[in-house]
Design a protein around this motif. Structure first.
Motif, mmCIF file in Angstrom:
data_model
loop_
_atom_site.group_PDB
_atom_site.id
_atom_site.type_symbol
_atom_site.label_atom_id
_atom_site.label_comp_id
_atom_site.label_asym_id
_atom_site.label_seq_id
_atom_site.Cartn_x
_atom_site.Cartn_y
_atom_site.Cartn_z
ATOM 1 N N PHE A 9 0.822 -1.214 0.000
ATOM 2 C CA PHE A 9 0.000 0.000 0.000
ATOM 3 C C PHE A 9 0.855 1.263 0.000
ATOM 4 C CE2 PHE A 9 -3.186 -3.023 1.636
ATOM 5 C CZ PHE A 9 -4.242 -2.708 0.784
ATOM 6 N N THR A 10 2.033 1.182 0.587
ATOM 7 C CA THR A 10 2.931 2.340 0.551
ATOM 8 C C THR A 10 3.357 2.660 -0.877
ATOM 9 O OG1 THR A 10 3.778 1.809 2.760
ATOM 10 C CG2 THR A 10 5.116 3.283 1.387
ATOM 11 N N ASP A 11 3.689 1.616 -1.623
ATOM 12 C CA ASP A 11 4.077 1.801 -3.020
ATOM 13 C C ASP A 11 2.927 2.395 -3.827
ATOM 14 O OD1 ASP A 11 6.630 0.659 -2.584
ATOM 15 O OD2 ASP A 11 5.711 -1.334 -2.661
ATOM 16 N N LEU A 12 1.711 1.902 -3.588
ATOM 17 C CA LEU A 12 0.545 2.428 -4.303
ATOM 18 C C LEU A 12 0.271 3.873 -3.908
ATOM 19 C CD1 LEU A 12 -1.899 -0.627 -4.210
ATOM 20 C CD2 LEU A 12 -0.454 0.156 -6.097
ATOM 21 N N ALA A 15 2.449 5.963 -5.853
ATOM 22 C CA ALA A 15 1.929 6.062 -7.214
ATOM 23 C C ALA A 15 0.792 7.074 -7.287
ATOM 24 C CB ALA A 15 1.449 4.686 -7.689
ATOM 25 N N VAL A 16 -0.064 7.091 -6.261
ATOM 26 C CA VAL A 16 -1.150 8.076 -6.212
ATOM 27 C C VAL A 16 -0.568 9.490 -6.164
ATOM 28 C CG1 VAL A 16 -3.061 8.958 -4.820
ATOM 29 C CG2 VAL A 16 -2.810 6.496 -5.165
ATOM 30 N N ALA A 17 0.554 9.649 -5.482
ATOM 31 C CA ALA A 17 1.200 10.961 -5.417
ATOM 32 C C ALA A 17 1.580 11.452 -6.813
ATOM 33 C CB ALA A 17 2.428 10.893 -4.517
ATOM 34 N N LEU A 18 1.896 10.506 -7.705
ATOM 35 C CA LEU A 18 2.217 10.882 -9.077
ATOM 36 C C LEU A 18 1.013 11.530 -9.749
ATOM 37 C CD1 LEU A 18 4.436 10.763 -11.257
ATOM 38 C CD2 LEU A 18 3.518 8.547 -11.951
#
Length: 258
Positions: A9-12, A15-18
């Motif tokens: 979930f941290t990685d996702l 990605a949402v920050a992108l």
């Protein structure tokens, strides 16, 4: 070959920050699409998470009814989206689109399963569902382009069509050229994709297989099969839809009614 790196979930979240940066850039340039980007981001996350859980369930159940049910639902959703792009005013567009997609998808899947892949069971979820989803997505886009093109062309060519009819042409003959142009418009993106694949573009299916650890030569083989399936299904779908749509513009007396 090492297994694919799993994302948590941290990685996702990163990605949402992108996408947050993307929305910020849109606001900086005053493009006015920030809300659309935000909604698209939310829908992407929600829809793909739901799809993931549904597919996990279907793979676990491993039942032919579950496989056929999810494919029927997906075809129905694709048909509704396509109908909305073509026209909501013309009667019988939804069953026409649904039937065209069902026929083209079924034939391409049956052909591929029985003659090429040959899995132990014809409904093997790991093969049928991904292949069918890609075929349906391609057919949906081709159908929408061809159908929309045909409707707009006929609506703007009443005088020309009526002239053909008055000279003795049948409804099929009167709109034959428009059908051909619509079919070409629907299939050209597929031809372009096939022409540029491997040179300018790398298909997402091929990329996904590489990420999953499949050897490049094996991934290429499957990608070739997928592209040929999509080309066949797109052409069949556009032919059926344009033929059915053209009939909706004439009554039983071969008179133009729109």
């Amino acid at each position: 070959m090492p297994e694919i790196i799993k994302l948590d979930f941290t990685d996702l979240g990163i990605a949402v920050a992108l996408m947050a940066i993307t929305i910020g850039l849109s606001a900086w340039e005053k493009l006015g699409i920030e809300i659309k980007l935000l909604m698209a981001t939310g829908r992407t996350i929600l829809q793909l998470m739901v799809l993931g859980y549904v597919l996990d369930f279907i793979f676990a159940v491993d039942n032919v009814i579950a496989v056929l049910a999810i494919l029927a639902v997906i075809i129905t959703i694709a048909a509704i989206i396509t109908r909305n792009r073509i026209s909501q005013k013309i009667p019988l567009v939804l069953p026409l689109v649904w039937g065209a997609m069902f026929i083209s998808t079924s034939v391409s899947i049956i052909y591929t399963n029985y003659l090429i892949i040959q899995p132990q069971r014809w409904f093997e979820p790991r093969y049928v569902i991904p292949l069918a989803l890609m075929v349906i997505a391609g057919a949906m886009n081709a159908a929408a382009i061809a159908g929309e093109r045909l409707v707009k062309t006929i609506d703007s060519s009443h005088l020309e069509i009526e002239t053909h009819l008055s000279l003795g042409a049948t409804p099929t003959q009167a709109v034959a050229q428009y059908r051909k142009e619509a079919i070409r418009a629907g299939i050209i993106p597929t031809i372009n994709q096939m022409t540029l694949v491997g040179m300018v573009t790398i298909p997402s299916f091929f990329t996904g297989q590489l990420l999953a650890g499949v050897k490049a030569d094996e991934a290429i083989s499957y990608q070739i099969v997928v592209l040929f399936m999509i080309a066949f299904a797109n052409l069949v779908t556009t032919i059926l839809i344009t033929r059915g749509l053209s009939r909706q513009f004439f009554n039983e007396h071969a008179q133009l009614i729109r």
